[in-house]
Design an enzyme around this catalytic site. Structure first.
Site, PDB file in Angstrom:
ATOM      1  N   ARG A  79     -14.098  29.286  36.695  1.00  0.00           N
ATOM      2  CA  ARG A  79     -15.009  28.610  35.910  1.00  0.00           C
ATOM      3  C   ARG A  79     -15.315  28.854  34.401  1.00  0.00           C
ATOM      4  O   ARG A  79     -15.269  29.085  33.557  1.00  0.00           O
ATOM      5  CB  ARG A  79     -15.806  27.418  36.317  1.00  0.00           C
ATOM      6  N   LYS A 181     -20.190  26.987  30.285  1.00  0.00           N
ATOM      7  CA  LYS A 181     -21.263  26.725  30.801  1.00  0.00           C
ATOM      8  C   LYS A 181     -21.729  27.997  30.471  1.00  0.00           C
ATOM      9  O   LYS A 181     -21.921  29.105  30.157  1.00  0.00           O
ATOM     10  CB  LYS A 181     -20.937  27.059  32.770  1.00  0.00           C
ATOM     11  N   GLU A 217     -23.861  13.074  31.002  1.00  0.00           N
ATOM     12  CA  GLU A 217     -24.449  14.007  32.203  1.00  0.00           C
ATOM     13  C   GLU A 217     -26.446  13.381  32.158  1.00  0.00           C
ATOM     14  O   GLU A 217     -26.243  12.956  31.463  1.00  0.00           O
ATOM     15  CB  GLU A 217     -24.276  15.307  31.638  1.00  0.00           C
TER      16      GLU A 217
END
Length: 337
Positions: A79, A181, A217
């Site tokens: 990721r 992220k 989210e």
């Protein structure tokens, strides 16, 4: 060292060692452990001016036999590579990432909380663009670092239902950096998160930025719901951070609990479908959602005070695997030697 493991929150604690590696002239150096907790970077670093940085979050778990587990650390490495690709940063090789994490855990092993306390060692890998650069372009140099600290639950109360409020703000743009992220996503969440806390909610819920009709989210975690006919549903969207915990729960819901596991739309006006709901992520683990405030309506799921049976079963399955008490699917657990 004197730490009351049972009273740990989710806060920074300086530990003795961290890992540091530099990318320069097209390649990464060997990397090393250091006791210096201060990063020394140019005032013209792209990370400071243009947000060219990304990070990860994962944990180390003390087992009953005293050994230490890492959970799906290879997925964190992949990721970080995807986040780096989105921001034109050099990828940290998966092997280098795993080795760095293991070095940091081993060097700070005294800070991995004892088995049975519910506390863990949280690790923060960080990749930033540095060097002298004032134009809007990728940095000439990069730093990859990993530091750690012992932590307790992210949301106060641990496995206790808390309430959330739907925000009018967007977390990310439809074709933006929502799936990476990166710090900018979190900077954008500070104001709506603060407003949620001012109204006595644990955090806010973001709807999809395109139509504002679907849950995306839950603050800094992913959403999941358990329907009244035993479906485990979690939102699917290109602007959601792909949570490793979420994908683990999708697998466990289906393979261990026999639920129908679905990644799909969760419409904000169809909350009545769900008997239970929760937030999930590395920091949050699983945090049951008692109720959601949406405009003038407050919707309660299973209970505002008690954890639903499916949510509890998922929590016990996930943490059982992480702490070595339950068998793990192949490749999920990495032992720190």
């Amino acid at each position: 060292m004197s730490i009351d493991w049972s009273k740990l929150g989710f806060e920074y604690i300086k530990t003795p060692f961290r890992y540091l590696s530099y990318w320069k002239d097209g390649q990464w150096d060997e990397g090393t452990l250091t006791e210096d907790s201060t990063l020394h970077i140019s005032e013209a670093s792209a990370a400071l001016h243009y947000g060219q940085q990304c990070f990860e979050g994962l944990k180390a778990y003390r087992r009953k036999d005293g050994k230490i587990n890492l959970f799906r650390v290879d997925e964190n490495a992949k990721r970080l590579q995807r986040s780096a690709q989105r921001l034109l940063m050099p990828a940290v090789p998966v092997e280098k990432f795993i080795d760095a994490v293991k070095q940091v855990v081993k060097a700070n092993a005294d800070y991995v909380p004892p088995y049975g306390t519910g506390a863990t060692l949280y690790l923060r890998p960080l990749l930033i663009g540095v060097g002298d650069n004032i134009g809007v372009k990728p940095a000439p140099e990069y730093i990859f670092t990993v530091f750690c600290m012992p932590v307790g639950p992210y949301f106060k109360g641990g496995l206790t239902p808390t309430n959330f409020i739907v925000s009018d703000y967007d977390r990310a743009a439809p074709q933006g950096t929502g799936a990476a992220k990166v710090g900018g996503n979190y900077a954008a969440s500070l104001l709506p998160g603060h407003q949620a806390h001012e109204h006595q909610f644990s955090d806010c819920i973001y709807l999809d930025p395109e139509t504002h009709t679907k849950i995306e989210e839950v603050g800094s975690a992913n959403f999941f719901g358990i329907t009244k006919d035993n479906q485990f549903i979690t939102p699917k969207s290109p602007s959601i951070l792909p949570s490793i915990t979420k994908y683990s729960l999708l697998y466990l819901a289906k393979e261990r609990l026999g639920l129908e596991a679905i990644e799909g739309d969760v419409k904000i006006n169809e909350l009545d479908r769900f008997a239970e709901a929760g937030a999930c992520g590395t920091a949050a683990v699983i945090s049951p959602i008692g109720g959601i405030q949406y405009k003038d309506n407050f919707h309660v799921f299973y209970s505002e005070t008690e954890v639903g049976p499916v949510t509890k079963a998922l929590y016990e399955e996930l943490t059982g695997i992480q702490f070595g008490d339950k068998p793990a699917p192949e490749g999920w657990i990495f032992e720190v030697e």
